[in-house]
Design a protein around this motif. Structure first.
Motif, PDB file in Angstrom:
ATOM      1  N   ASP A   1     -40.925   5.738  -1.810  1.00 40.14           N
ATOM      2  CA  ASP A   1     -41.350   4.907  -0.863  1.00 40.14           C
ATOM      3  C   ASP A   1     -42.171   5.576   0.392  1.00 40.14           C
ATOM      4  O   ASP A   1     -43.026   5.416   1.015  1.00 40.14           O
ATOM      5  CB  ASP A   1     -40.394   3.874  -0.298  1.00 40.14           C
ATOM      6  CG  ASP A   1     -41.165   3.050   0.865  1.00 40.14           C
ATOM      7  OD1 ASP A   1     -42.279   2.415   0.803  1.00 40.14           O
ATOM      8  OD2 ASP A   1     -40.219   2.837   1.934  1.00 40.14           O
ATOM      9  N   LEU A   2     -41.104   6.450   0.773  1.00 41.36           N
ATOM     10  CA  LEU A   2     -41.424   7.429   1.773  1.00 41.36           C
ATOM     11  C   LEU A   2     -42.853   8.328   1.717  1.00 41.36           C
ATOM     12  O   LEU A   2     -43.472   8.440   2.503  1.00 41.36           O
ATOM     13  CB  LEU A   2     -40.104   8.649   2.272  1.00 41.36           C
ATOM     14  CG  LEU A   2     -40.496   9.684   3.113  1.00 41.36           C
ATOM     15  CD1 LEU A   2     -40.822   8.884   4.530  1.00 41.36           C
ATOM     16  CD2 LEU A   2     -39.367  10.624   3.158  1.00 41.36           C
ATOM     17  N   ILE A   3     -42.781   9.079   0.493  1.00 43.89           N
ATOM     18  CA  ILE A   3     -44.095   9.872   0.299  1.00 43.89           C
ATOM     19  C   ILE A   3     -45.107   8.960  -0.210  1.00 43.89           C
ATOM     20  O   ILE A   3     -46.324   9.504   0.006  1.00 43.89           O
ATOM     21  CB  ILE A   3     -43.712  11.181  -0.618  1.00 43.89           C
ATOM     22  CG1 ILE A   3     -43.344  10.735  -1.956  1.00 43.89           C
ATOM     23  CG2 ILE A   3     -42.566  11.743   0.056  1.00 43.89           C
ATOM     24  CD1 ILE A   3     -43.444  11.814  -2.950  1.00 43.89           C
ATOM     25  N   GLY A   4     -45.157   7.718  -1.016  1.00 49.64           N
ATOM     26  CA  GLY A   4     -46.256   7.429  -1.568  1.00 49.64           C
ATOM     27  C   GLY A   4     -46.749   6.313  -0.548  1.00 49.64           C
ATOM     28  O   GLY A   4     -47.911   5.995  -0.609  1.00 49.64           O
ATOM     29  N   ARG A   5     -46.088   5.714   0.294  1.00 51.88           N
ATOM     30  CA  ARG A   5     -46.385   4.640   1.108  1.00 51.88           C
ATOM     31  C   ARG A   5     -46.312   4.958   2.787  1.00 51.88           C
ATOM     32  O   ARG A   5     -47.496   4.848   3.303  1.00 51.88           O
ATOM     33  CB  ARG A   5     -45.655   3.399   0.917  1.00 51.88           C
ATOM     34  CG  ARG A   5     -45.759   2.459  -0.309  1.00 51.88           C
ATOM     35  CD  ARG A   5     -45.168   1.269  -0.437  1.00 51.88           C
ATOM     36  NE  ARG A   5     -45.288   0.752  -1.759  1.00 51.88           N
ATOM     37  CZ  ARG A   5     -44.432   0.660  -2.770  1.00 51.88           C
ATOM     38  NH1 ARG A   5     -43.382   1.513  -2.449  1.00 51.88           N
ATOM     39  NH2 ARG A   5     -44.678   0.122  -4.026  1.00 51.88           N
TER      40      ARG A   5
ATOM     41  N   ALA B   1     -45.430  14.736  -6.705  1.00 57.22           N
ATOM     42  CA  ALA B   1     -45.135  14.149  -5.800  1.00 57.22           C
ATOM     43  C   ALA B   1     -43.682  13.574  -6.170  1.00 57.22           C
ATOM     44  O   ALA B   1     -42.675  13.301  -5.446  1.00 57.22           O
ATOM     45  CB  ALA B   1     -46.161  13.018  -5.527  1.00 57.22           C
ATOM     46  N   GLY B   2     -43.491  12.909  -7.279  1.00 61.42           N
ATOM     47  CA  GLY B   2     -42.377  12.351  -7.706  1.00 61.42           C
ATOM     48  C   GLY B   2     -41.317  13.404  -7.666  1.00 61.42           C
ATOM     49  O   GLY B   2     -40.177  13.020  -7.435  1.00 61.42           O
ATOM     50  N   ALA B   3     -41.567  14.656  -8.408  1.00 64.25           N
ATOM     51  CA  ALA B   3     -40.462  15.708  -8.223  1.00 64.25           C
ATOM     52  C   ALA B   3     -40.206  16.285  -6.893  1.00 64.25           C
ATOM     53  O   ALA B   3     -38.967  16.526  -6.648  1.00 64.25           O
ATOM     54  CB  ALA B   3     -41.059  17.074  -9.017  1.00 64.25           C
ATOM     55  N   ALA B   4     -40.956  16.024  -5.832  1.00 62.77           N
ATOM     56  CA  ALA B   4     -40.690  16.538  -4.661  1.00 62.77           C
ATOM     57  C   ALA B   4     -40.062  15.297  -3.488  1.00 62.77           C
ATOM     58  O   ALA B   4     -39.307  15.729  -2.716  1.00 62.77           O
ATOM     59  CB  ALA B   4     -41.924  17.050  -3.783  1.00 62.77           C
ATOM     60  N   ALA B   5     -40.408  14.403  -4.006  1.00 65.07           N
ATOM     61  CA  ALA B   5     -39.743  13.194  -2.936  1.00 65.07           C
ATOM     62  C   ALA B   5     -38.356  13.188  -2.656  1.00 65.07           C
ATOM     63  O   ALA B   5     -38.089  13.086  -1.115  1.00 65.07           O
ATOM     64  CB  ALA B   5     -40.063  11.878  -3.870  1.00 65.07           C
ATOM     65  N   TYR B   6     -37.544  13.423  -3.471  1.00 66.13           N
ATOM     66  CA  TYR B   6     -36.003  13.388  -3.037  1.00 66.13           C
ATOM     67  C   TYR B   6     -35.790  14.185  -2.054  1.00 66.13           C
ATOM     68  O   TYR B   6     -35.205  14.176  -1.129  1.00 66.13           O
ATOM     69  CB  TYR B   6     -35.240  13.262  -4.294  1.00 66.13           C
ATOM     70  CG  TYR B   6     -33.770  12.916  -4.159  1.00 66.13           C
ATOM     71  CD1 TYR B   6     -33.522  11.606  -4.031  1.00 66.13           C
ATOM     72  CD2 TYR B   6     -32.753  13.727  -3.863  1.00 66.13           C
ATOM     73  CE1 TYR B   6     -32.186  11.128  -3.917  1.00 66.13           C
ATOM     74  CE2 TYR B   6     -31.152  13.287  -3.544  1.00 66.13           C
ATOM     75  CZ  TYR B   6     -31.296  12.064  -3.582  1.00 66.13           C
ATOM     76  OH  TYR B   6     -29.749  11.517  -3.425  1.00 66.13           O
TER      77      TYR B   6
END
Length: 600
Positions: free
Chosen positions: A450-454, A516-521
């Protein structure tokens, strides 16, 4: 036996020096939050938490809730009496609008008290916490008729509320829900379906339970665009406000859980239950997100709260437990052994707990203040900036706050050694209760996405740019004072890592979304470090200013400076390693086929 004392002095320091609440009393919406009243609320809230709620925490965990053959649920011994005291004391009304029976205090004041109650007894506080979140959704999206009929009793605490999202086959992917809503000629709807993991879904504390339920209308669009939100009372309410017939909603079972056992987490069955639309048709997810965002901030507070009570008990144990000698020689030669406090590794665990709990407290309270400012600040520009900042940081407060809150409970348990694994000391419960906060209201992986995508790209990155600017200005001010320069420089370096990670995402996420998914956390954790680091720089500057002026509690203020230094030296550098993880990309994460994960 465990103990708990509300950290009123630390809360007061944050409200005075970081939030600046006493400087807001001339702003509409803050007038009632004078220093004397706020102090009285904090002191009494702390007392109630420690004396009424905390003694029920271990016993409630051991006993749990009981579902009876008729579907009714009994909470643990003492909970009903404590809830009656909770309601009689007006604790449900702190932040609610005055016109609906509330006290109209700022959210930041209610948040401070909620922390104490969560530390004392998380399972108990959740009954009210979900009610407050449900109230917020009805307040914003409900019709005037729904507000007048349901909110006064919910605010008073006579009725409680729940949120019903999850179904057995549909967790995060709410577009898959199957619960149906059939329109009726009188404007109501017939709700049918099952929901799981419903906190406080059935209990014996309140006269009525107001469920907010996601469901789909006939012919609704597929996916999340076809979801509507409905208010479904456990007991139907007559036109004169009295309770009528039992509605078609029941508790099918209680979940058997790892923690929060004194909160009745239910499977709820809706069988042609009567409900009313909240907001517009097919726009229920937007309405529910009002409730979910409030709940996410509350869950972040749960991470802090469990960390605080676990940390307190670890400190007391380390002061009393004698094991071994200091590496530099016996600290107390007349005793057979020194206390645990002489050992650097025990100090490491306790300093980690202290730096994170006090830093997260500042962030949670400052975040709640941004919610207040988003509604009450004098200018549109101030309201917009506050809304941008808290929207950006909500997944960080929830995700980083609960990850670190859990880590602190584990460290606190570790201080006890083998005794931390024994039930009588209570440490296992804090670990178990803290664990759920990383999962519900959207798992922390979902928060990171949610943070990086929205949140990052929203409005062309306006929020994150405002955050960078805010941190940069504080760094300049901090570096100007030799007493805080090193802390400011550490924050500057961490913020540079966050900016570099942001740039890497901009350059690499579009070409390969898995990046993006791999970096998000890891990205969420860097932002958490910078956000808490910003709080520590502000607390250090405030402490130094008081010391230079010759005021305040010298020992308290000097302790703040040392703890800020610890966060700068031992936690802020983690931002660099996290950035390097991000730049590793997604290739190794996504390379293996699923069968490669199986044990041969």
């Amino acid at each position: 036996m465990p103990s708990y004392t509300a950290p009123v002095a630390d809360t007061r320091f944050v409200l005075d020096e970081i939030v600046g609440l006493d400087r807001m009393t001339n702003v509409p919406g803050f007038q009632s939050a004078g220093s004397d009243l706020v102090s009285a609320v904090l002191e009494e809230g702390g007392r109630f938490s420690a004396e009424v709620l905390f003694p029920l925490n271990q016993s409630g965990d051991a006993q749990g809730c009981t579902r009876h053959a008729d579907g009714s649920v009994t909470t643990p011994d003492g909970f009903k009496e404590a809830f009656d005291q909770f309601v009689a004391g007006g604790w449900t009304t702190l932040h609610a609008p005055e016109e609906l029976g509330g006290q109209g205090l700022p959210m930041v004041v209610a948040t401070a008290v909620n922390e104490y109650m969560l530390s004392a007894n998380q399972s108990f506080e959740m009954y009210h916490g979900l009610t407050a979140a449900a109230t917020s959704a009805v307040l914003v999206k409900g019709s005037d008729a729904l507000k007048q009929k349901y909110l006064p009793k919910m605010i008073e605490g006579v009725w409680t509320g729940t949120m019903n999202l999850t179904e057995p086959h549909a967790g995060t992917d709410l577009g898959m829900i199957k619960t149906k809503a059939e329109p009726q000629p009188d404007g109501s709807y017939r709700i049918s379906g099952s929901k799981i993991f419903i906190s406080g879904g059935e209990q014996d504390l309140s006269e009525n339970i107001i469920h907010l339920v996601l469901a789909k209308l006939p012919g609704a669009p597929e996916g999340s665009k076809g979801i509507s939100l409905f208010l479904v009372p456990k007991i139907l309410v007559n036109e004169d406000g009295s309770l009528g017939e039992r509605n078609g909603v029941s508790c099918g079972s209680i979940e058997h859980k790892m923690g929060i056992k004194a909160n009745s987490t239910c499977v709820m069955n809706y069988d042609d239950a009567t409900g009313w639309l909240v907001g517009e048709e097919n726009k229920g997810l937007a309405a529910m997100f009002i409730m979910m965002n409030a709940a996410r901030l509350g869950v972040g507070l749960q991470g802090l709260a469990q960390a605080e009570v676990a940390y307190q008990n670890a400190v007391h144990y380390a002061m009393e437990r004698r094991q071994g000698r200091a590496l530099t020689g016996p600290a107390e030669p007349d005793e057979r052994a020194d206390t645990l406090f002489v050992h650097p590794d025990v100090r490491r665990m306790l300093m980690e707990g202290k730096a994170l709990t006090e830093g997260l407290r500042a962030l949670c309270l400052w975040g709640a203040f941004q919610v207040d400012l988003a509604h009450l600040a004098p200018t549109e520009e101030e309201r917009q900036t506050a809304d941008d900042i808290i929207s950006l940081l909500t997944p960080v407060i929830k995700g980083y706050g609960t990850d670190k809150g859990f880590d602190v409970t584990v460290l606190a348990q570790q201080v006890f050694g083998g005794h931390g694994y024994i039930d009588e000391w209570g440490m296992g419960q804090y670990v178990r209760d803290a664990r759920i906060a990383m999962i519900y209201e959207g798992t922390n992986g979902v928060q990171a996405m949610d943070l990086i995508g929205r949140k990052l790209p929203a409005n062309g990155g306006r929020a994150v740019q405002a955050f960078f600017k805010m941190v940069g200005e504080d760094v300049v001010a901090g570096k100007a004072d030799p007493a805080t320069a090193a802390i400011a420089e550490a924050l500057e370096k961490a913020n540079q890592q966050l900016q570099a990670a942001t740039m890497w995402l901009m350059q690499n996420a579009m070409t390969n979304p898995n990046n993006a998914g791999a970096a998000a956390y890891a990205y969420m954790h860097i932002m958490g470090i910078v956000a808490v680091g910003l709080m520590w720089l502000r607390m250090a500057r405030a402490a130094q200013a008081q010391l230079s002026a010759g005021g305040g509690n010298t020992a308290f203020l000097e302790t703040k400076l040392v703890t800020a230094r610890y966060f700068a030296e031992r936690i802020m550098p983690e931002a660099g390693a996290l950035r390097r993880k991000i730049e590793g990309g997604a290739d190794a994460i996504m390379a293996l086929p699923p069968e490669a994960f199986l044990t041969a």
